[in-house]
Each structure stands twice: as structure tokens, then as C-alpha cells.
Write a protein that holds these residues in place. Structure first.
Motif, PDB file in Angstrom:
ATOM      1  N   UNK A 134      37.230  28.313 135.484  1.00 12.72           N
ATOM      2  CA  UNK A 134      37.467  29.460 134.624  1.00 12.72           C
ATOM      3  C   UNK A 134      38.557  30.311 135.234  1.00 12.72           C
ATOM      4  N   UNK A 135      38.935  31.353 134.519  1.00 18.19           N
ATOM      5  CA  UNK A 135      40.033  32.210 134.979  1.00 18.19           C
ATOM      6  C   UNK A 135      39.615  33.667 134.857  1.00 18.19           C
ATOM      7  N   UNK A 136      39.617  34.376 135.981  1.00 20.41           N
ATOM      8  CA  UNK A 136      39.284  35.800 135.983  1.00 20.41           C
ATOM      9  C   UNK A 136      40.531  36.588 135.571  1.00 20.41           C
ATOM     10  N   UNK A 137      40.367  37.436 134.558  1.00 18.66           N
ATOM     11  CA  UNK A 137      41.521  38.124 133.984  1.00 18.66           C
ATOM     12  C   UNK A 137      41.715  39.510 134.595  1.00 18.66           C
ATOM     13  N   UNK A 138      42.827  40.125 134.230  1.00 17.02           N
ATOM     14  CA  UNK A 138      43.129  41.463 134.745  1.00 17.02           C
ATOM     15  C   UNK A 138      42.294  42.543 134.050  1.00 17.02           C
ATOM     16  N   UNK A 139      41.425  42.152 133.108  1.00 13.68           N
ATOM     17  CA  UNK A 139      40.473  43.113 132.549  1.00 13.68           C
ATOM     18  C   UNK A 139      39.039  42.687 132.877  1.00 13.68           C
ATOM     19  N   UNK A 140      38.901  41.969 133.981  1.00 12.71           N
ATOM     20  CA  UNK A 140      37.592  41.638 134.565  1.00 12.71           C
ATOM     21  C   UNK A 140      36.786  40.639 133.726  1.00 12.71           C
ATOM     22  N   UNK A 141      37.441  39.986 132.765  1.00 12.28           N
ATOM     23  CA  UNK A 141      36.746  38.988 131.953  1.00 12.28           C
ATOM     24  C   UNK A 141      36.916  37.593 132.545  1.00 12.28           C
ATOM     25  N   UNK A 142      36.273  36.608 131.897  1.00 11.33           N
ATOM     26  CA  UNK A 142      36.413  35.208 132.307  1.00 11.33           C
ATOM     27  C   UNK A 142      36.937  34.411 131.108  1.00 11.33           C
ATOM     28  N   UNK A 143      37.991  33.639 131.341  1.00 13.56           N
ATOM     29  CA  UNK A 143      38.567  32.825 130.268  1.00 13.56           C
ATOM     30  C   UNK A 143      38.382  31.341 130.549  1.00 13.56           C
ATOM     31  N   UNK A 144      38.159  30.603 129.468  1.00 11.52           N
ATOM     32  CA  UNK A 144      38.161  29.141 129.517  1.00 11.52           C
ATOM     33  C   UNK A 144      39.357  28.649 128.709  1.00 11.52           C
ATOM     34  N   UNK A 185      21.822  35.117 148.414  1.00 13.43           N
ATOM     35  CA  UNK A 185      21.457  35.143 149.832  1.00 13.43           C
ATOM     36  C   UNK A 185      21.831  36.465 150.510  1.00 13.43           C
ATOM     37  N   UNK A 186      22.968  37.034 150.092  1.00 11.29           N
ATOM     38  CA  UNK A 186      23.507  38.146 150.872  1.00 11.29           C
ATOM     39  C   UNK A 186      23.742  39.460 150.119  1.00 11.29           C
ATOM     40  N   UNK A 187      23.686  39.453 148.767  1.00 12.79           N
ATOM     41  CA  UNK A 187      24.138  40.653 148.052  1.00 12.79           C
ATOM     42  C   UNK A 187      23.257  41.010 146.858  1.00 12.79           C
ATOM     43  N   UNK A 188      21.940  40.897 147.033  1.00 10.98           N
ATOM     44  CA  UNK A 188      20.994  41.315 145.986  1.00 10.98           C
ATOM     45  C   UNK A 188      21.307  40.641 144.651  1.00 10.98           C
ATOM     46  N   UNK A 189      21.871  39.435 144.708  1.00 11.55           N
ATOM     47  CA  UNK A 189      22.164  38.611 143.518  1.00 11.55           C
ATOM     48  C   UNK A 189      23.256  39.204 142.622  1.00 11.55           C
ATOM     49  N   UNK A 190      24.023  40.143 143.154  1.00 12.24           N
ATOM     50  CA  UNK A 190      24.994  40.844 142.300  1.00 12.24           C
ATOM     51  C   UNK A 190      26.437  40.514 142.691  1.00 12.24           C
ATOM     52  N   UNK A 191      27.298  40.391 141.674  1.00  6.29           N
ATOM     53  CA  UNK A 191      28.718  40.134 141.888  1.00  6.29           C
ATOM     54  C   UNK A 191      29.533  41.033 140.968  1.00  6.29           C
ATOM     55  N   UNK A 192      30.792  41.136 141.292  1.00  8.44           N
ATOM     56  CA  UNK A 192      31.720  41.858 140.418  1.00  8.44           C
ATOM     57  C   UNK A 192      33.000  41.029 140.281  1.00  8.44           C
ATOM     58  N   UNK A 193      33.623  41.145 139.121  1.00  9.20           N
ATOM     59  CA  UNK A 193      34.997  40.661 138.977  1.00  9.20           C
ATOM     60  C   UNK A 193      35.904  41.878 139.093  1.00  9.20           C
ATOM     61  N   UNK A 194      37.146  41.657 139.516  1.00  9.49           N
ATOM     62  CA  UNK A 194      38.062  42.781 139.696  1.00  9.49           C
ATOM     63  C   UNK A 194      39.305  42.588 138.844  1.00  9.49           C
ATOM     64  N   UNK A 195      39.978  43.701 138.538  1.00 11.36           N
ATOM     65  CA  UNK A 195      41.218  43.576 137.763  1.00 11.36           C
ATOM     66  C   UNK A 195      42.312  42.908 138.595  1.00 11.36           C
ATOM     67  N   UNK A 196      42.094  42.835 139.909  1.00 10.61           N
ATOM     68  CA  UNK A 196      43.034  42.117 140.780  1.00 10.61           C
ATOM     69  C   UNK A 196      42.775  40.613 140.755  1.00 10.61           C
ATOM     70  N   UNK A 197      41.861  40.187 139.870  1.00 15.06           N
ATOM     71  CA  UNK A 197      41.526  38.766 139.694  1.00 15.06           C
ATOM     72  C   UNK A 197      40.842  38.182 140.931  1.00 15.06           C
ATOM     73  N   UNK A 198      39.974  38.973 141.530  1.00 14.53           N
ATOM     74  CA  UNK A 198      39.159  38.510 142.647  1.00 14.53           C
ATOM     75  C   UNK A 198      37.688  38.749 142.321  1.00 14.53           C
ATOM     76  N   UNK A 199      36.816  38.437 143.289  1.00  8.08           N
ATOM     77  CA  UNK A 199      35.369  38.629 143.135  1.00  8.08           C
ATOM     78  C   UNK A 199      34.906  39.557 144.253  1.00  8.08           C
TER      79      UNK A 199
END
Lengths: 105, 550
Positions: B83-93, B365-379
Motif C-alpha cells: 500500500x502507499x501512505x499518502x500526504x494526507x495520512x491515508x492508505x492507497x492501493x 508488543x511495544x505501543x499499546x496496539x496503536x499506530x499513526x500514519x504521518x503526512x510525511x508518509x511515515x508510521x
């Protein structure tokens, strides 16, 4: 419905397959191929009219969508416009190809 | 994090059933493409250069491990394994088939996700600070406000056919990690002199073909007035926005043409006609939403951790990763972890299904099961114990997700460009890869320091090139790609649109030019200066001179 042909030189007719979405090209037998090498290329206005009619029919029959003509270079037999070269060749980089090549997702 | 209530559940399930029926009717010919197109776009389904593309909403960039594993499953089952993380924090296929999309939407609904309003002339996915709820900088967690806006704007009948798309971003820190000044509406949660929490509302920001930095509409909007006031803003935009010209239809043009004072007067006049009590939500409802974002139960830890310190001293690669990818957490003994999706050999923002699953497992395992996407296209893994960082780093490295380049020259923002996008004028991915390759030496990256390179493959500026320290716009003439350069852009709280330097460059000329720019900056910078600081001190002239090699 397809945009009317307004191009210069040899023409090819392209569209996207409605169900799959992938790029297709009109072939000499008035079918559709995913490969540009199979595409019908013509400068003959009568043939171009037939191509247009087939594109419109297949659009109406919900086989394809987004049908339009592209200019083809008479010498190289490749799309004249830069953009269409990518429709022919696919992305120059795709993570899918990277995954395939390295065997890891 | 927020959990769907029965209303969300019913809306999403209904939408899946509706779209399944709409697809079926399209395939049978009961509706035409012209009739179908707005329906598919309302569900995030575009027709791109090679195939359909599905954009999945990740509200304010927050998702859990179950959701990212479902995104991985979808990538494998219906797409091509990524998938592709976008600059608006979405995921594209990039490769879904139309006939599969209803099933994809059902699979998303099964984990409380959807693709609503990721396209079309409506209020799009509300974005926010990826450090929300984890940084000590914030006045409060901005996500309850973002969630309130999500609920208000989802399928809002009055705002489904705006003059053009509408993007809102919310933050609660002075450090702007959500680019709020480049949004149609930017909201900063602030505290006034009396200690009350409210909203600094900015309006009329945006990138695209007319880049504009947003301006203050209300310096302090009381909390209870948020929805009625935004309702008034949207009504003014809906009434006066330029529907005659798609390129002048965004609110930024309306604000520019009207003038901020007159625009504000129009909003105030509209506000007078509303009954705020009808629109505003009750304190109890705000509290109900906020409760979903209650912080996890952090352990009482010291900020000093012997295990972490020992690893930091013993392993230089770990230390480098900590120095670049880790941010300070509000809870002692915890850290915010940025996972770079910018390896050398990959398109910025792309993440494979295995990497998604790994990220989900590591979040468990390490982060209370939580993640974020960023506008910088990272996690981001928002809540990681410092003592767990060595083990996390090792696990990330095993999945090729341990690049230590966050905020550095290798952390490039880049749109899909001509490789995928129907609107693009040139490729952007190969340029990003070439720049990453040219500056691949990690030591050199660290020596250069903070550097934001942002690349767009067309004037629509999805790659945010207007606000890059170095912004690159791809164009094409007679079958040859060339690249225009902007300098001095800034996406942060000191946002600025970059200055166009002049004629464009070929691929190779661009790489050499950036090399010279970087060398010049490093030879001329003063103590502690970033590239952007040196540029502001010296102005464009000397930078332009070295960029063009004149």
C-alpha cells in the motif's frame, strides 16, 4: 462515450477494462488487448471512424470505460505523448515488481 | 482510540451494501459511467493511469494493530502486496479491480474502516498531529476535536457537493506537524489568557496551482462554538465559492478575492442566522468522545533507563536511529517512535503487506496496539518504553524499517507522479530515489541536518513541493522530463511558500545542483543553522548561483 478523434498521424484507441480497470488497446479484429503491440494503428479516416464506433459500442456495452484516441509516432510506432508511453510500459518503478524480484513482501 | 458506535456501524454497513449494488448496476449497464463516477469517487475509487486506485481513510492518522493487519490482508488478497501512505495520512492501493471493491469495503468495515470522502467535492479525511496524545507540547489531545469534525462532516447533506474539495487539519501544539497552514481550514487548539481551551481557526491555506498560506479567521473561538462556526464558514463557501472555474473553486481563492475582513464579516453574518445550540454538541457528548482517547495506562518509570543507555553507548547504528527517529514523550520513560518508510530502493510511503503486519505486531508488543500514519508518509508508534527501544530497533531492522533518516535529506515526501497518476506531468519517484542514492551516506545526512525535500509530479502539488526547504516540481516537454526548483518553503508553524528559482533542470543537472546547494549551505551555515535558516539569512541569490552553477 469516447472523445472524438482530433489527433495527428497514426491513431490508436485505448481505454480501461471496466471490470478490472487495466489499460486495453483496440486490435485489428475490433477486440481489446492489454498489449500495445497488438494495437490497431491507422491514419485512414474510414478505419478511424470504425475504431470510434467500436469504442463507443463497447463503452455502451459496459466492456470498457474511459475510451480515447492517442497519437502514435509514424516511425517508432510508439505513443507520441510522453504520458501514453507509461500507459504502454506501465510504471517505471512499482513496489509490486520490487516484491516479485526480491521474493519478499 | 475511537471505537465506532451503532450509528457509525450502520452508516458504514449501509454504504457497503449501497456501493455493492451500484457496482452491480454499473456492470449491468443500468447506470452509465457519468452516473457512476461520482458514486465511486465518494467511496474513494479513482480511475488512474493504469488501473483503479482505492484511497482508504485513516481518520487523523490513527489506526490499531488489527486495522493495519487488515490493510495488509487487503493488499495481499486484492492488490499486489503493498500500500502507499499518502500526504494526507491515508492508505492507497494502486491495483484493485472494480469487481473486488465492494468486498474490500466490507473487509474495511469489518475493522471499523472505510473510504468515505477520500475523494469528491466534500470535506475530506480530517488530519492531525501524529504525535497526538503522546507529546508534552500539546494543550490537549487534538483527536477528540478531529473525531468530532469527522462525525459532523461525514455524509453531511449540506456539504456533499461543495464548489471543490475541502481539507481540515487539527493540531494542539505550537510545533505544527499537520501542515495546518496549508489547509482550507487549519485548527490549532490553544489556551487563552484566562486559561480556557479553544480554537485558533485559520482559513484559506492550500497548495496546488495557487499556493497560499492560511490566515487567521478567529484567534480564539470558544470550544462550544466550533461546529456552528464551521457550519457558517462552510455555508459562506458553498454560496460564494467559484463554481464557474475549477481552478478557482477552493476557499483560498474566495478568501483572496473577498479579503479576509469581508470574508469574516460574511461568516459572522451567517453565524447570526444560526441557532448554535442546534448544531453544537453537548459537554457530555464531547466528554464521551474524549473518553475514547484517554491515554493508555503508562507505567511509572524514570526517564533514565540503564538498558537503553547501555545500548545507546554500545551500538552506533542504534544511537543514530534514536537521534533521528525518536521524539520526546510526555510520560517519563517512554518515547515516540518514527518508523521511516523511506528506504533507498522503495517509493516514499510504500509499505509492503509483511511490513504492515510487522508494524501491527510491534504495535501490539511495544505501543499499546496503536499506530499513526504521518503526512510525511511515515508510521509512528506513539507510546514505546525507552527500555524497549533496542528490541524494537532490532525487529524493525529485520523488516527493513529501521532507516535512521527522519527529518533528514533522505526523508523525502513524494507523490506517485507519472508512474501511477492520471494527472501527473512527470515522474517523481525516480527523482526521489536518485536524490536518496546521491545522499545515501548516513553520516553525511546527519551532518547536513534537518532538510525537507518535497517532490510533486504535477502542479496539483500532492508532494507538497511549495512548502519544501527544497521543493521540486516535475514537468515534461517534448517527451523530456525537467524539474523546477523552489527554495525556502516551510511546512511547519513558520509556514512559507518557497521561491521559484528559475528555469528547470534535467534529472542529472538537478542532482548536481542539489549537491552544490548542500555543499554551499554546509560551508556557509552558522552554528546550529538548518538549511532553511541559512536560506532565510542569506536570501535566494547565493543559493540560486550555486544551484545553477553560474
Amino acid at each position: 462515450m469516447s472523445a472524438k478523434h482530433k489527433g495527428k498521424g497514426p491513431q490508436a484507441l485505448t481505454a480501461n477494462h471496466l471490470r478490472e480497470g487495466f489499460v486495453v488497446w483496440l486490435t485489428p479484429d475490433m477486440g481489446w488487448s492489454p498489449h500495445f503491440k497488438d494495437a490497431l494503428l491507422s491514419e485512414d479516416e474510414t478505419v478511424i471512424d470504425q475504431m470510434q464506433a467500436q469504442g463507443d459500442k463497447d463503452d455502451s456495452d459496459n466492456l470498457i470505460t474511459g475510451v480515447y484516441f492517442i497519437d502514435v509516432d509514424a516511425e517508432t510506432k510508439l505513443p507520441a505523448r510522453y504520458r501514453e508511453r507509461f500507459r504502454v510500459g506501465g510504471p517505471s518503478y512499482d513496489t509490486a515488481a520490487h516484491i516479485k524480484k526480491h521474493g519478499v513482501r | 482510540m475511537y471505537r465506532y458506535d451503532e450509528f457509525d456501524h450502520d452508516i458504514v454497513q449501509s454504504r457497503v451494501a449501497q456501493f455493492r449494488d451500484q457496482v452491480q448496476r454499473r456492470l449491468e449497464g443500468a447506470i452509465t459511467e457519468d452516473q457512476f463516477k461520482p458514486l465511486r469517487l465518494q467511496n474513494g475509487l479513482y480511475l488512474q493511469l493504469h488501473a483503479y486506485m482505492l484511497r482508504v481513510a485513516i481518520p487523523y492518522g490513527t489506526l490499531n494493530s488489527k486495522q493495519i493487519r487488515q490493510l495488509a490482508m487487503i493488499a495481499d488478497k486484492y492488490d499486489r502486496g503493498y500500500g502507499h501512505v499518502t500526504t494526507r495520512q491515508n492508505m492507497q492501493y494502486n491495483w484493485p479491480e472494480l469487481t473486488d471493491v465492494p468486498d474490500i469495503l466490507q473487509d474495511l468495515a469489518d475493522v471499523e474502516m472505510h473510504a468515505f470522502q477520500t475523494s469528491g467535492n466534500c470535506i475530506r479525511n480530517v488530519t492531525s498531529d501524529p504525535y497526538a496524545g503522546a507529546t508534552s507540547e500539546e494543550v490537549e489531545d487534538p483527536r477528540p476535536t478531529a473525531e468530532l469534525l469527522r462525525q459532523w462532516s461525514t455524509i453531511h447533506p449540506e456539504f456533499a457537493f461543495l464548489p471543490r474539495k475541502f481539507k481540515i487539519a487539527v493540531t494542539a501544539s505550537k510545533s505544527d506537524r499537520a501542515v495546518i497552514r496549508a489547509h482550507d481550514i487549519g485548527i490549532e487548539i490553544v489556551r487563552n489568557d484566562a486559561g480556557e481551551v479553544g480554537y485558533h481557526v485559520l482559513v484559506g491555506g492550500g497548495l496546488g496551482r495557487t499556493p497560499i498560506i492560511g490566515v487567521t479567521l478567529r484567534a480564539f473561538l470558544p470550544r462550544v462554538e466550533l461546529l456552528p462556526y464551521l457550519e457558517a464558514v462552510m455555508r459562506v463557501y458553498n454560496r460564494y465559492g467559484r463554481r464557474d472555474n475549477k481552478y478557482k473553486a477552493r476557499i483560498k481563492i474566495l478568501v483572496q478575492e473577498t479579503g479576509i475582513e469581508d470574508f469574516k464579516a460574511q461568516v459572522d453574518a451567517e453565524y447570526e442566522t444560526l441557532d448554535p445550540a442546534e448544531i453544537a454538541v453537548s459537554d457530555s457528548e464531547v466528554a464521551r468522545i474524549a473518553a475514547y482517547f484517554a491515554p493508555p495506562e503508562f507505567e511509572a518509570l524514570s526517564d533514565e533507563d540503564a538498558e537503553f543507555d547501555a545500548a545507546y553507548k554500545a551500538d552506533a547504528s542504534f544511537a543514530n536511529w534514536v537521534d533521528t527517529n525518536i521524539a520526546t514523550h510526555k510520560a517519563p520513560g517512554y518515547a515516540i517512535v518514527n518508523i521511516s518508510l523511506k528506504p533507498l530502493d522503495r517509493a516514499p510511503g510504500d509499505i509492503t503487506s509483511d511490513q504492515m503486519r510487522a508494524a501491527g505486531d510491534l504495535a501490539d508488543e511495544f505501543s499499546f496496539s496503536e499506530l499513526r500514519t504521518t503526512h510525511q508518509q511515515n508510521i509512528v508508534l506513539p507510546h514505546v518504553k525507552k527500555s524497549d527501544l533496542p528490541a524494537l530497533f532490532k525487529a524493525l531492522a529485520a523488516h527493513k524499517m529501521a532507516d535512521a533518516n527522519i527529518g533528514l535529506i533522505g526523508d523525502i515526501i513524494c507523490c506517485p507522479g507519472m508512474d501511477f497518476c492520471a494527472l501527473a506531468t512527470a515522474r517523481s519517484i525516480p527523482i526521489s530515489q536518485a536524490i536518496s542514492e546521491r545522499f545515501s551516506d548516513p553520516a553525511r545526512q546527519r551532518a547536513i541536518g534537518e532538510m525537507q525535500i518535497k517532490i510533486s509530479g504535477c502542479i496539483n502539488a500532492c508532494g507538497h513541493h511549495h512548502v519544501g526547504h527544497i521543493g521540486i516540481l516535475g514537468l515534461e516537454k517534448a517527451g523530456v522530463e525537467f524539474y523546477q526548483v523552489k527554495l525556502g518553503g516551510d511546512a511547519s508553524e513558520t509556514a512559507a511558500v518557497g521561491d521559484v528559482t528559475g528555469p528547470g533542470f534535467s534529472h542529472d543537472e538537478l542532482l548536481d545542483g542539489i549537491d552544490r546547494l548542500v555543499d554551499f549551505y554546509m560551508s556557509t551555515r552558522e552554528e546550529g543553522e538548518r538549511f532553511i535558516d541559512s536560506y532565510r539569512r542569506l536570501g535566494m541569490a547565493p543559493f540560486k548561483e550555486v544551484l545553477y552553477g553560474t
